[in-house]
Motif scaffolding. Sequence first.
Motif, mmCIF file in Angstrom:
data_model
loop_
_atom_site.group_PDB
_atom_site.id
_atom_site.type_symbol
_atom_site.label_atom_id
_atom_site.label_comp_id
_atom_site.label_asym_id
_atom_site.label_seq_id
_atom_site.Cartn_x
_atom_site.Cartn_y
_atom_site.Cartn_z
ATOM 1 N N TYR A 70 0.831 -1.206 0.000
ATOM 2 C CA TYR A 70 0.000 0.000 0.000
ATOM 3 C C TYR A 70 0.868 1.259 0.000
ATOM 4 N N PHE A 71 0.724 2.070 -1.047
ATOM 5 C CA PHE A 71 1.600 3.210 -1.282
ATOM 6 C C PHE A 71 1.505 4.270 -0.192
ATOM 7 N N PHE A 72 0.291 4.566 0.258
ATOM 8 C CA PHE A 72 0.127 5.651 1.223
ATOM 9 C C PHE A 72 0.570 5.233 2.616
ATOM 10 N N LYS A 73 0.433 3.971 2.930
ATOM 11 C CA LYS A 73 0.981 3.490 4.195
ATOM 12 C C LYS A 73 2.495 3.630 4.190
ATOM 13 N N GLU A 74 3.113 3.340 3.037
ATOM 14 C CA GLU A 74 4.569 3.448 2.913
ATOM 15 C C GLU A 74 5.042 4.895 3.046
ATOM 16 N N ILE A 75 4.369 5.816 2.347
ATOM 17 C CA ILE A 75 4.823 7.206 2.400
ATOM 18 C C ILE A 75 4.564 7.802 3.785
ATOM 19 N N HIS A 76 3.488 7.374 4.435
ATOM 20 C CA HIS A 76 3.192 7.846 5.787
ATOM 21 C C HIS A 76 4.265 7.367 6.761
ATOM 22 N N GLU A 77 4.697 6.119 6.608
ATOM 23 C CA GLU A 77 5.729 5.578 7.478
ATOM 24 C C GLU A 77 7.048 6.335 7.316
ATOM 25 N N LEU A 78 7.422 6.636 6.072
ATOM 26 C CA LEU A 78 8.653 7.384 5.830
ATOM 27 C C LEU A 78 8.528 8.804 6.370
ATOM 28 N N TRP A 79 7.376 9.422 6.166
ATOM 29 C CA TRP A 79 7.121 10.772 6.693
ATOM 30 C C TRP A 79 7.291 10.800 8.214
#
Length: 323
Positions: A195-204
């Motif tokens: 899931y792309f948004f879970k990934e970007i949220h985690e990096l954020w």
Amino acid sequence: MASDANMAGGDGNARVIMWCVPRSVSTAMTKCMSFVDGAEIWLEPYVISRFARELYNSDPLPLEIDGNEEVYLDAAKNLNMGGDTQNFKLDLLSPVRLKQIFDSIPQTTKFVFVKDMAFGMPPSRYQYLPHPSSGFRHCFLIRHPVKAYKSFRKTLLKSVEGVDPKDLPQGMPKPDPENFNVMDYAQPPEEGTLYFFKEIHELWCHIRENIDNNPVIVDIDEVMDDPATILPLLFRALGIPYSKDYVTWDASSDVVLKWHSVCSNVLDAPRYNLWFANAFKSTCFKPSSTSASLDGATKDIKEVAEKEMPYYEEMYKFRITPS
């Protein structure tokens, strides 16, 4: 292009990594950034490095390239980037080498812009982020999940319709557009999530907690709806000198040939041609015709949007706005 003194965002020595989700108009944003004076552009080095490791058909690809050049060449051939594999910039497949490169960008370099996918930087690779002393700012480009996944589904469906059935994941039959499930065709990662948004949220969250407590977030649809207002805010937030000329740019794709990439010719790479062809020819930001409504959306889009919306909504609260 001369900078507008009233809107200048910095001294011209900005370093930016823009972390994105797929189908967030990030390549058009990258082309826009190409016309900043003295720009040095990098196209998805970290995500291609991750792909090289996860698609390699033998033992795990070593993180260091020194002494492993032949192994790296074999991995590069698996990427289907096109062009002459003997001319691939193999060192860019190594996260160790990427960190070394970005940590040692000369001070005389006016502007460095790295466009990358957030899922190219899972937790095990956080150690390869540029050191804070390098001067890199982290920026996050987001888009409403329904819009992003509708676009992703459309392009992915187009890509698999022309593939030999035996080459489809797990021997799947050629897809029926109505019953096609976008998540069935995503490459299962060694680490993290599909899931792309879970990934970007985690990096954020990692960047906020360990590197910069206020990284820049911009919603691409707000850029496309009103570039004359949002682009100056973005440039200022990132310390990039701004010119009103940046709201439009040359239609020629020639500028992308100057981008740093693992492949010898970005324009000829099949992977990039499929996903980026329109962006390579872009001239400006225009309002999107893709709706964020789930009315009439396919089942797979409804399912994935439900999972992704909470991550997007939290980040959206922190986006740059005119007021």
